[in-house]
Structure formats: C-alpha cells, structure tokens
Write a protein that holds these residues in place. Sequence first.
Motif, short mmCIF file in Angstrom:
data_model
loop_
_atom_site.label_atom_id
_atom_site.label_comp_id
_atom_site.label_asym_id
_atom_site.label_seq_id
_atom_site.Cartn_x
_atom_site.Cartn_y
_atom_site.Cartn_z
N SER A 7 0.80 -1.22 0.00
CA SER A 7 0.00 0.00 0.00
C SER A 7 0.83 1.27 0.00
N VAL A 8 2.13 1.16 0.17
CA VAL A 8 2.99 2.33 0.30
C VAL A 8 4.00 2.37 -0.84
N PRO A 9 4.08 3.50 -1.57
CA PRO A 9 5.10 3.60 -2.62
C PRO A 9 6.50 3.50 -2.03
N PRO A 10 7.48 3.11 -2.82
CA PRO A 10 8.86 3.07 -2.32
C PRO A 10 9.30 4.43 -1.82
N CYS A 11 10.14 4.42 -0.77
CA CYS A 11 10.63 5.65 -0.16
C CYS A 11 12.15 5.68 -0.24
N ALA A 12 12.69 6.82 -0.67
CA ALA A 12 14.13 7.01 -0.73
C ALA A 12 14.56 7.98 0.36
N VAL A 13 15.80 7.82 0.84
CA VAL A 13 16.41 8.77 1.77
C VAL A 13 17.47 9.54 1.00
N VAL A 14 17.38 10.87 1.01
CA VAL A 14 18.29 11.73 0.27
C VAL A 14 18.98 12.68 1.24
N ILE A 15 20.31 12.73 1.17
CA ILE A 15 21.09 13.64 2.00
C ILE A 15 21.52 14.82 1.13
N SER A 16 21.05 16.00 1.50
CA SER A 16 21.39 17.21 0.75
C SER A 16 22.72 17.72 1.24
N SER A 17 23.71 17.81 0.33
CA SER A 17 25.05 18.25 0.71
C SER A 17 25.74 18.87 -0.48
N CYS A 18 27.02 19.19 -0.28
CA CYS A 18 27.90 19.68 -1.34
C CYS A 18 29.32 19.39 -0.89
N ASP A 19 30.28 19.54 -1.79
CA ASP A 19 31.66 19.17 -1.47
C ASP A 19 32.24 19.99 -0.33
N THR A 41 18.13 1.38 1.33
CA THR A 41 19.37 1.67 0.61
C THR A 41 19.18 1.40 -0.88
N PRO A 42 19.98 2.05 -1.74
CA PRO A 42 21.03 2.99 -1.34
C PRO A 42 20.46 4.30 -0.81
N VAL A 43 21.17 4.87 0.17
CA VAL A 43 20.90 6.23 0.60
C VAL A 43 21.57 7.15 -0.42
N TYR A 44 20.85 8.15 -0.90
CA TYR A 44 21.37 9.04 -1.94
C TYR A 44 22.03 10.26 -1.31
N LEU A 45 23.22 10.58 -1.76
CA LEU A 45 23.98 11.75 -1.29
C LEU A 45 24.18 12.71 -2.44
N ILE A 46 23.71 13.95 -2.28
CA ILE A 46 23.91 14.97 -3.31
C ILE A 46 25.26 15.65 -3.07
N ALA A 47 26.12 15.64 -4.08
CA ALA A 47 27.46 16.23 -3.96
C ALA A 47 27.84 16.86 -5.30
#
Length: 271
Positions: A7-19, A41-47
């Motif tokens: 009943s629940v769509p997939p959920c992602a975890v995203v970490i907002s960051s930069c170098d 997982t995978p946990v997504y990291l924005i860089a």
Amino acid sequence: MPLSNQSVPPCAVVISSCDAYSDLWPYFFHFFFKHWPTAPTPVYLIANERTYGDPRVKTINVGPDQQWGSNTRLAISQIDEELVVLLLDDFFFDAPFPTETFRQTLEQFTTAKGRLLELRLHGEAGEAVHGTGFRRADPQNLCAGINSNLWRRDLLLEIAEPGLNIWQCESLVRKKLREGEKNFFFMDQQAPKQISFVEGVRGRFWKPEGLAYMRKNGIEPDLGWRPCPPQGNSFFAKLIRSWQKRGMDRRRAAMVTPSSLEILPLASLES
C-alpha cells in the motif's frame, strides 16, 4: 531495498550536501547507520565532484555548485522513488530511528494523500488529520520547511527552482500554504517521535553542542579545517569568525586533488 509494502510507494532517503561539507560525511553517516541500520538503501547523497566510499550510499554528482535549487532538482530527477525523506548533512542522529513507527507513518501519509510531512515538528495547532497522527499546516500555522521532512517527489521538484538558495526554496513551501495547499502536515503532539538529531554546524562552523556530541562519542574533528569559534555578537567574536572564514575559504579553494575525491567512512568507529 526500498522501504515499501503493497500500500505504500517506495521511499528514498536523500542527503542534501555539497563538497564544501564533505568533511562532515563520515560523521553524518556514522551516526545515521548507527541509529537507522535498516534504512532503505542505497541512501542518496547529493554532492558536486566528491563521492562517499560506502556501498550503502549512492553519490549523485551534480557538478559545480549552482545553488541549492538547481543542485537538488538535478539530483532528484535521477531518483525514481515517489516518496523522499530529505535530510541535511549537518544534523546528526542521536537516537534510534523508529523503523516500525515510520512504516505506519508512511501508510498514513499515503492514505491521507500527503505531499509534505515535517517529521521533526510536533504540536497541537492546526486541524487534526483523521486516521493519522498528523496535524494540517495552514497560513496561520506556517510550519513548513526543508530539513527532516517526508516529501512527494513531484513537490520537491516543484520547489527546487533553479538558481534559488535553500531559504528561497523554503519560502516557496510557505507560499504554497498561503495559496491554499491543504496536504502539508506535521506531527501531532501525542504522536510518537519520528526523528531526533543534534545540529552540529551553523554558519559553516561547528556549534559547541555539535562538537560536544562528537567528543562524547569519541570523535575529535579537525578544527583546523572547520573551527568552533567564540559564540555571540561581541566585536572580538565577530572578528575571530571573520578571520577563520577567510582561512577556511583558502583551504577549500585548494581541496580537490585526485587523491581526495573519495571520502572514506570512520572505519575505526563503525560497529
């Protein structure tokens, strides 16, 4: 695997960051996986150009910094999950993440057709959302931000406008409330706590409480790289912070070399 059921769509975890904040990644992920070992997982990291060397983390490189809105839009467009938990890299988990409680929260959020849920905010203002542990945000109750929230991916793409910084994007969330958005929620005062963290950094510097949390856990950050200057608004405190900022800028301008593109975990501290 993504956190999901029928009943629940997939959920992602995203970490907002930069170098420029890559020195925080080993600390952030140490506490993140310590307190949420079953995170999807995978946990997504924005860089920008750097990557994080952990198989549980997928770095999304967006290239040279183009403000928060542009970076986030480019990264989120590469993620397929319909639901996104967005976290900032300088907020360190300090308590176990309630996985089963969060699973129920996802179900309620989906049933209520939520678009945004502020996981860290609990209160009694606003209309109770039937069948959930949520309250409805409204123009008189403008608790709508960016960090530690559960988002519909399409909403995050709407507010991550190219060229806008994080505060300008946050203002677009509040603008939607004023224009009549009905499906922005926060947690009821009596609802189980969803997330707990220590804010480690502010204004590019270590906060005293963030540094104390590191040391309490046997971690000694490099204060030559990111200082913890005097607090307050006195002339000397401001002067020291200004001097230290200039030193940080000089070091960061020369930080990217072929040997420094991958940031490694705190292997000696991982459980």
